[in-house]
Design an enzyme around this catalytic site. Structure first.
Site, short mmCIF file in Angstrom:
data_model
loop_
_atom_site.label_atom_id
_atom_site.label_comp_id
_atom_site.label_asym_id
_atom_site.label_seq_id
_atom_site.Cartn_x
_atom_site.Cartn_y
_atom_site.Cartn_z
CB ILE A 25 -0.92 -0.03 1.25
CG1 ILE A 25 -1.98 -1.11 1.01
CG2 ILE A 25 -1.58 1.31 1.53
CD1 ILE A 25 -2.80 -1.46 2.20
CG ASN A 152 13.29 2.37 8.88
OD1 ASN A 152 13.70 1.27 8.54
ND2 ASN A 152 13.91 3.09 9.79
N PRO A 176 12.66 -8.74 2.49
CG PRO A 176 11.84 -7.78 0.50
CD PRO A 176 12.42 -9.06 1.08
CB THR A 232 11.06 -8.85 15.03
OG1 THR A 232 9.86 -8.14 14.77
CG2 THR A 232 11.39 -9.74 13.85
CD GLU A 250 22.76 -3.20 13.46
OE1 GLU A 250 22.53 -2.21 14.18
OE2 GLU A 250 23.88 -3.68 13.32
CB CYS A 284 16.85 2.65 14.34
SG CYS A 284 18.18 2.95 13.17
CD GLU A 382 12.01 2.35 18.03
OE1 GLU A 382 11.62 1.17 18.13
OE2 GLU A 382 12.96 2.68 17.29
CD GLU A 459 22.79 -2.61 9.25
OE1 GLU A 459 22.76 -1.38 9.35
OE2 GLU A 459 21.82 -3.27 8.87
P1 NAD Z 1 9.63 -5.37 12.42
O1 NAD Z 1 10.45 -5.99 13.48
O2 NAD Z 1 8.17 -5.38 12.55
O3 NAD Z 1 9.96 -6.02 11.01
C1 NAD Z 1 11.30 -6.13 10.54
C2 NAD Z 1 11.38 -7.34 9.63
O4 NAD Z 1 11.17 -8.50 10.43
C3 NAD Z 1 10.33 -7.38 8.53
O5 NAD Z 1 10.89 -7.91 7.35
C4 NAD Z 1 9.29 -8.32 9.09
O6 NAD Z 1 8.52 -8.95 8.09
C5 NAD Z 1 10.16 -9.31 9.84
N1 NAD Z 1 9.48 -10.05 10.91
C6 NAD Z 1 8.47 -9.64 11.71
N2 NAD Z 1 8.13 -10.61 12.56
C7 NAD Z 1 8.94 -11.67 12.30
C8 NAD Z 1 9.08 -12.98 12.86
N3 NAD Z 1 8.29 -13.41 13.85
N4 NAD Z 1 10.04 -13.78 12.37
C9 NAD Z 1 10.85 -13.35 11.39
N5 NAD Z 1 10.75 -12.14 10.79
C10 NAD Z 1 9.80 -11.31 11.26
O7 NAD Z 1 10.17 -3.87 12.29
P2 NAD Z 1 9.71 -2.73 11.29
O8 NAD Z 1 8.40 -2.19 11.76
O9 NAD Z 1 9.83 -3.17 9.87
O10 NAD Z 1 10.87 -1.66 11.56
C11 NAD Z 1 10.85 -0.83 12.65
C12 NAD Z 1 11.82 -1.26 13.73
O11 NAD Z 1 13.11 -1.47 13.16
C13 NAD Z 1 12.00 -0.17 14.77
O12 NAD Z 1 12.06 -0.72 16.06
C14 NAD Z 1 13.33 0.46 14.38
O13 NAD Z 1 13.98 1.14 15.42
C15 NAD Z 1 14.09 -0.74 13.90
N6 NAD Z 1 15.18 -0.32 13.01
C16 NAD Z 1 16.46 -0.45 13.48
C17 NAD Z 1 17.53 -0.02 12.71
C18 NAD Z 1 18.95 -0.13 13.20
O14 NAD Z 1 19.88 0.08 12.41
N7 NAD Z 1 19.19 -0.45 14.47
C19 NAD Z 1 17.28 0.52 11.44
C20 NAD Z 1 15.97 0.63 11.01
C21 NAD Z 1 14.93 0.19 11.79
#
Ligand code: NAD
Length: 495
Positions: A25, A152, A176, A232, A250, A284, A382, A459
């Site tokens: 979307i 993001n 992804p 996650t 991360e 993040c 957060e 990373e």
């Molecule tokens: P998310 O944890 O919901 O999803 C991240 C990825 O994990 C996605 O591909 C998702 O499909 C997958 N995922 C979700 N549940 C899973 C499971 N049970 N098993 C395996 N894979 C699973 O996070 P989001 O909403 O996509 O991103 C936001 C979060 O990411 C925030 O907390 C942000 O701070 C963090 N983030 C961290 C960094 C860093 O460099 N530290 C960078 C960007 C984002």
């Protein structure tokens, strides 16, 4: 209208469409823009098994470093030529302003160039082993590795991780985020054109709780590299632990922005705007806690609120737009909940605080500043949206204490024209990355990653490259005699 469907990229081609699809979307309009595969466990397991064969056949895992250098360098050239197209796609699927995406993506090829160079120049070691013995350490690729990425910065984070893993010779299973997978799904063909052997990069679509879980539960993986939320990480860590699969994580953050009185107030406000509102606060390292010294607090707050109220929230495709959408309705609800709870806890909403829309549509939230106190829900957790905590601090000591009192430790910035103070404070901040008079600054050579609940591992940099390798120690003896069981030999060497 039939939506365009983008299938998984497997063994050098888009695979035939899976039986289940999921919709992607555009968050700025709410319109469905494409479907992708919701990959089943059976398909995931099959792809990983084939990927293991690809790893074993050695076309990439045993390729000469100069070949890996050539492929990754060419991928950088191809990527650079297509930045305008990728920037538009990133804006469409994330709702982030086009001016941000152009600026961010313009630098992404540097990650491939950096890791290409590391592949070509990284050297093993010879240890100071005692005696007539030479001990060489060589680094080998791990095997089939999984990369699970968020929505993001879809392309930036995928490219960071891919660069390191491919440079080291691994086969990559990349999943992804289901919220913004379209740009990443295009990388397969790009790497193929650059000369990457088919099957070395497999890009798989699906929900995290299904496909992501199936990938992370597979016992053939050699590593999981996750960028996402703590929940996650917790969902995958148990099984990965049982299977002895190492994880780089991360995760989230609650970055403090420490603003001291030696700063010109106008400059301090500009620093805060930059730290806090890039990507509508959805990074993040978003400067989600503005810690402001009491001596500049009043004029700072007045100007900050004026500037935030003047932000151009709008259509992300418009080059003048400064603040775009948030990723989903769930994100709008999350921001609303944080604002309501902050108000209940005595917080003062200085501007924003409500959902909004552009042309009557999309998922938008007003850029929000809430004056609050240390220890409040908003100060510690957060949001991942444009809801920023403003906290007055009476002293340098208090600012350091507040900066260090969340469960996160990813990024932090210290802004001061007092050189000694800037270093003193940076030194005491418990965080994987500390910027002095900067925020968000990033480079492929600079290790990136947090501590505490912000994750583990890095990373970027040599650290990331090495984390995608295993060390082999080869011990060559040219003088120690195997005399141990001979009769009456003195000083025989055993170890
Ligand atoms: P998310 O944890 O919901 O999803 C991240 C990825 O994990 C996605 O591909 C998702 O499909 C997958 N995922 C979700 N549940 C899973 C499971 N049970 N098993 C395996 N894979 C699973 O996070 P989001 O909403 O996509 O991103 C936001 C979060 O990411 C925030 O907390 C942000 O701070 C963090 N983030 C961290 C960094 C860093 O460099 N530290 C960078 C960007 C984002």
């Amino acid at each position: 209208m039939t939506l365009p469907h983008v299938s998984n990229w497997v063994n050098g081609a888009h695979a035939s469409s899976a039986s289940h699809h999921l919709k992607v979307i555009n968050p700025a309009t709410g319109a469905e823009i494409a479907t992708i595969d919701a990959t089943s466990r059976e398909t995931v397991d099959d792809i990983i098994l084939k990927s293991l064969d690809t790893f074993k056949n050695g076309k990439w895992s045993k390729a000469d470093p100069s070949e890996r250098y050539a492929v990754l360098s060419k991928a950088a050239v191809l990527l650079r030529a297509r930045i305008p197209e990728f920037a538009e796609l990133e804006t469409e699927q994330t709702g982030r302003p086009i001016r941000e995406m152009r600026a961010q993506l313009g630098r992404i090829p540097e990650w491939l160039e950096y890791f290409a160079s590391l592949a070509r120049t990284h050297e093993g070691r010879v240890t100071p082993f005692k005696g007539p013995v030479i001990n060489t350490l060589t680094r080998l690729p791990l095997g089939v590795v999984a990369q699970i990425t968020p929505w993001n910065h879809p392309l930036l984070i995928a490219t960071k991780k891919l660069g390191a893993a491919l440079a080291a010779g691994n086969v990559v299973i990349l999943k992804p985020s289901e919220m913004a997978p379209l740009s990443v799904l295009k990388l397969g063909a790009l790497f193929q054109e650059a000369g990457l052997p088919d099957g070395t990069l497999q890009i798989i679509g699906g929900y995290g709780r299904e496909t992501g879980k199936y990938i992370c539960e597979n016992t053939h993986l050699a590593k999981i590299d996750l960028t996402g939320g703590l929940l996650t990480y917790q969902a995958i860590a148990g099984k990965a632990g049982e299977n002895m699969i190492p994880i780089t994580a991360e995760l989230g953050g609650k970055a403090p922005v420490c603003l001291f009185p030696s700063l010109d107030v106008t400059y301090a406000v500009k620093a805060a705007l930059f730290a806090s509102f890039i990507a509508s606060g959805q990074t993040c390292v978003t400067g989600s806690r503005l810690l402001v010294h009491k001596d500049i607090y009043e004029p700072f707050t007045e100007l900050l609120v004026k500037r935030v109220k003047a932000f151009r929230v709008g259509d992300p495709k418009d080059t003048k737009t400064q603040i775009g959408a948030v990723i989903s309705q769930a994100s709008v609800t999350r921001c609303t909940d944080f604002v309501e709870r902050a108000a209940k806890e005595g917080g003062n909403v200085l501007c924003g605080g409500k959902p909004t829309s552009v042309n009557g549509q999309g998922f938008f939230f007003e850029p929000t500043i809430i004056e609050t106190t240390r220890g409040s829900n908003l100060s510690c957790n957060e949001v991942f949206g444009p809801v920023i905590a403003l906290i007055k601090c009476d002293s340098e000591e208090e600012m350091i204490e507040v900066a260090n009192e969340t469960s996160f430790a990813l990024g932090a910035s210290v802004w001061s024209n007092d050189f000694n103070q800037a270093h003193r404070v940076a030194d005491k901040i418990d965080s994987g990355i500390v910027w002095i008079n900067g925020h968000h600054l990033n480079d492929p050579s600079s290790p990136w990653g947090g501590w505490k609940e912000s994750g583990m591992g890095k990373e970027n940099g040599i650290e990331a490259y090495e984390s995608y390798t295993k060390v082999k120690s080869t011990v060559m003896n040219y003088g120690v005699q195997p005399t141990w069981f001979d009769d009456e030999i003195e000083n025989a060497r055993y170890g």
